[in-house]
Design a protein around this motif. Structure first.
Motif, short mmCIF file in Angstrom:
data_model
loop_
_atom_site.label_atom_id
_atom_site.label_comp_id
_atom_site.label_asym_id
_atom_site.label_seq_id
_atom_site.Cartn_x
_atom_site.Cartn_y
_atom_site.Cartn_z
N THR A 29 5.42 -3.63 -3.06
CA THR A 29 4.90 -2.50 -3.82
C THR A 29 3.55 -2.06 -3.27
O THR A 29 2.89 -2.80 -2.53
N ALA A 30 3.15 -0.85 -3.66
CA ALA A 30 1.87 -0.33 -3.19
C ALA A 30 0.72 -1.21 -3.67
O ALA A 30 -0.26 -1.44 -2.94
N GLU A 31 0.83 -1.73 -4.88
CA GLU A 31 -0.24 -2.58 -5.41
C GLU A 31 -0.31 -3.90 -4.64
O GLU A 31 -1.42 -4.37 -4.33
N ALA A 32 0.83 -4.50 -4.32
CA ALA A 32 0.83 -5.76 -3.57
C ALA A 32 0.26 -5.58 -2.17
O ALA A 32 -0.53 -6.40 -1.69
N GLN A 66 9.11 -11.29 -2.64
CA GLN A 66 8.24 -10.37 -3.38
C GLN A 66 8.46 -8.93 -2.91
O GLN A 66 8.57 -8.65 -1.72
N GLU A 67 8.50 -8.03 -3.85
CA GLU A 67 8.69 -6.62 -3.53
C GLU A 67 7.42 -6.05 -2.89
O GLU A 67 6.31 -6.27 -3.38
#
Length: 575
Positions: A44-47, A41-42
């Motif tokens: 990301t800021a949201e993750a 999984q990348e």
């Protein structure tokens, strides 16, 4: 009360350090947890924000630590950050497995120690004792546990097919890991008892018993009981070490123990799981320490407390030319190997010579990359022996200082020994980063407890001796008693004990390097050479036997130096 306060303070301090681990590391705990949950999984800021909200990381470390402590009062260790499962069942399951392994390993250790001590015990009871160098015990102590595990797995499991090689399904799965853990521990216990026996047989009661016609077996049993109080604290420390310090063996045999659980949780920064595992190890250490102290007091009894002579000051051995020459020969052999290796390039790679057998060009063969093994052993001496010697000196000095505060030493020793070097290395590297400095500090933090426990036991015995009461009665000052009687009686055996632990310290540093917490590849460190050769031990055993032989030479040198008397005069009270 002082020892109990020390234990509680140490327990709180270590638990707080574990709770602050993600923030001490300087890395984003949300990123580590994300990679542990799903490596693909990348980030990301949201993750990352979702993980922070889910775990409550935004509240800060103190809030998380307070919530965990509140749940602990209710018997709740929290939920794993990675798997989402309750921590308590996982910790209890791992602890149960490790306790079973500890029991089997302790049985092997006691059998080994008994075999090492049987002959000197019988000879001493019959007044035919002769000085023993203890080389066999020191060699056993220096054997790398993960090397024993690997050799046992290959020979008894793969080649002969006698025992299972991995898993945890039945009693047969206990044998190989118990042998790997129990043999070095038995060597240590046997060597300590063997070191205490000469002082016991030099006491006057043994001569009176022989003159009275007491059988040799009764004298031997009494001498063993007499020598146990100064060694018994080590038994508790060994038992805890067999439980929490078996990470390498649990990894080799894929055993789901508490040490392996803690290591996996630390690597993934699964804070609740790591806190639960470390807490279980600490509680086990406290219980084992308290139990051994109670047994020791019962063994001493009021009579022995009044008659305690310092087992710390055995009569100096009578050294013949052969025993005097042993450290010279071993030192010369080790120096020759290291010197010859220093003349070669340890980093030169020749893939055409991968795993080449020993020859004139490469006396010890080559490794998996075609590098000269002799060169890597020679250049690795500084990273192995030099650093281990410095850690050994620091640990010895610290143990002597703390040993004069027995109640403090008891509690601090239990706390520090409950944490294996691997776990302490994880905590230290989280703050300082991986490297030789962090690994040295981690090993030093856990190397002094056995020495401090030994020193504290000897200090108590010397202070209970009748000759000290006579010294006080004639007006001797406390400084005179401390410097002329107590300190000389304690320093000698503690220094010898520290020297005997030198190979083990070197191996602990190597183990941290193998886990990526100490010396980093391609550093030619002896433990790293052992680990790098595990994959092809069956095909090229010389690559593993060479560093193992270097450690064996170091062990033999250490024990032969420890056997040399620090002075040729007996102390006043031992004469």
């Amino acid at each position: 009360m002082r020892a109990a306060l020390t234990r509680v303070t140490g327990l709180a301090a270590v638990t707080a350090c574990v709770g602050l681990l993600p923030w001490l590391s300087g890395r984003d705990p949300a990123l580590t947890v994300l990679r542990a949950r799903s490596a693909e999984q990348e980030p990301t800021a949201e993750a990352l924000a979702s993980i922070r909200d889910d775990l409550g990381l935004g509240a800060g470390p103190l809030s998380l630590l307070g919530d965990w402590a509140g749940g602990l009062v209710r018997g709740d260790l929290g939920t794993s950050w990675v798997s989402g499962a309750d921590v308590l069942p996982s910790v209890l399951s791992g602890l149960g497995v490790s306790l079973g392994l500890m029991g089997a390993s302790l049985l092997v250790a006691l059998v080994t120690a008994t075999a090492l001590c049987a002959e000197p015990l019988v000879r001493g009871a019959r007044a035919t004792a002769r000085h023993r160098s203890g080389t066999a015990a020191a060699i056993l102590v220096s054997l790398p546990e993960f090397l024993l595990a690997t050799v046992g797995l290959l020979v008894l499991g793969v080649w002969w097919g006698l025992l299972p090689t991995s898993g945890w399904q039945g009693p047969s799965h206990l044998v190989l890991p118990a042998l790997a853990l129990g043999i070095p521990a038995g060597g240590l216990l046997g060597r300590l008892v063997d070191d205490a026996l000469p002082a016991v047989f030099a006491e006057r009661w043994t001569e009176l018993w022989r003159a009275s016609g007491v059988t040799a077996w009764r004298i031997a049993a009494a001498a063993l009981r007499r020598s146990l109080p100064s060694v018994l604290p080590q038994l508790g420390l060994v038992a805890v070490g067999l439980t929490g310090g078996a990470v390498a063996v649990e990894t080799v045999f894929a055993i789901p123990g508490i040490g392996r659980t803690a290591l996996g949780a630390a690597k993934s920064q699964d804070l609740p799981m790591l806190q639960g595992a470390v807490l279980a190890l600490l509680v086990l250490g406290l219980l084992a320490g308290a139990l051994t102290h109670l047994i020791r007091r019962r063994l001493l009894g009021p009579g022995l407390r009044d008659a305690q002579l310092a087992l710390a000051a055995p009569p100096p051995p009578v050294l013949g030319r052969l025993r005097t020459a042993v450290p010279i020969v071993l030192g010369a052999a080790l120096t020759t190997i290291v010197g010859a290796g220093l003349l070669r390039d340890p980093y030169a790679v020749d893939t055409a010579l991968r795993l080449a057998a020993p020859s004139g060009a490469h006396p010890l063969g080559t490794d998996g990359l075609g590098r000269d093994v002799l060169a890597r052993i020679g250049h690795g001496a500084a990273a192995t022996v030099g650093v281990a010697f410095a850690v050994c000196v620091v640990s010895c000095l610290l143990a002597l200082a703390i040993g004069f505060l027995p109640s403090v030493a008891a509690g601090a020793s239990d706390i520090a020994n409950a944490l294996p070097p691997v776990i302490v290395g994880i905590l230290v590297s989280a703050a300082l980063g991986p490297g030789t400095g962090g690994a040295s500090l981690a090993v030093a933090l856990v190397s002094w407890p056995p020495l401090a426990a030994h020193a504290a036991a000897l200090v108590q015995e010397v202070r209970a001796s009748g000759f000290l009461a006579a010294q006080r009665a004639i007006g001797s000052s406390r400084y005179w008693i401390l410097t002329r009687h107590v300190l000389p009686s304690v320093a000698g055996p503690v220094v010898r004990h520290a020297v005997l632990r030198l190979p083990g310290i070197a191996l602990a540093l190597a183990s941290l390097g193998f886990l990526g917490l100490g010396a980093q590849p391609p550093t030619p460190e002896w433990g790293l050479l052992l680990d790098e050769s595990r994959a092809y031990m069956e095909r090229a055993p010389w690559a593993a036997l060479a560093p193992a032989g270097a450690l064996a030479l170091l062990a033999g040198l250490a024990v032969s130096l420890a056997a040399l008397p620090l002075t040729r005069r007996r102390s006043t009270h031992a004469a």
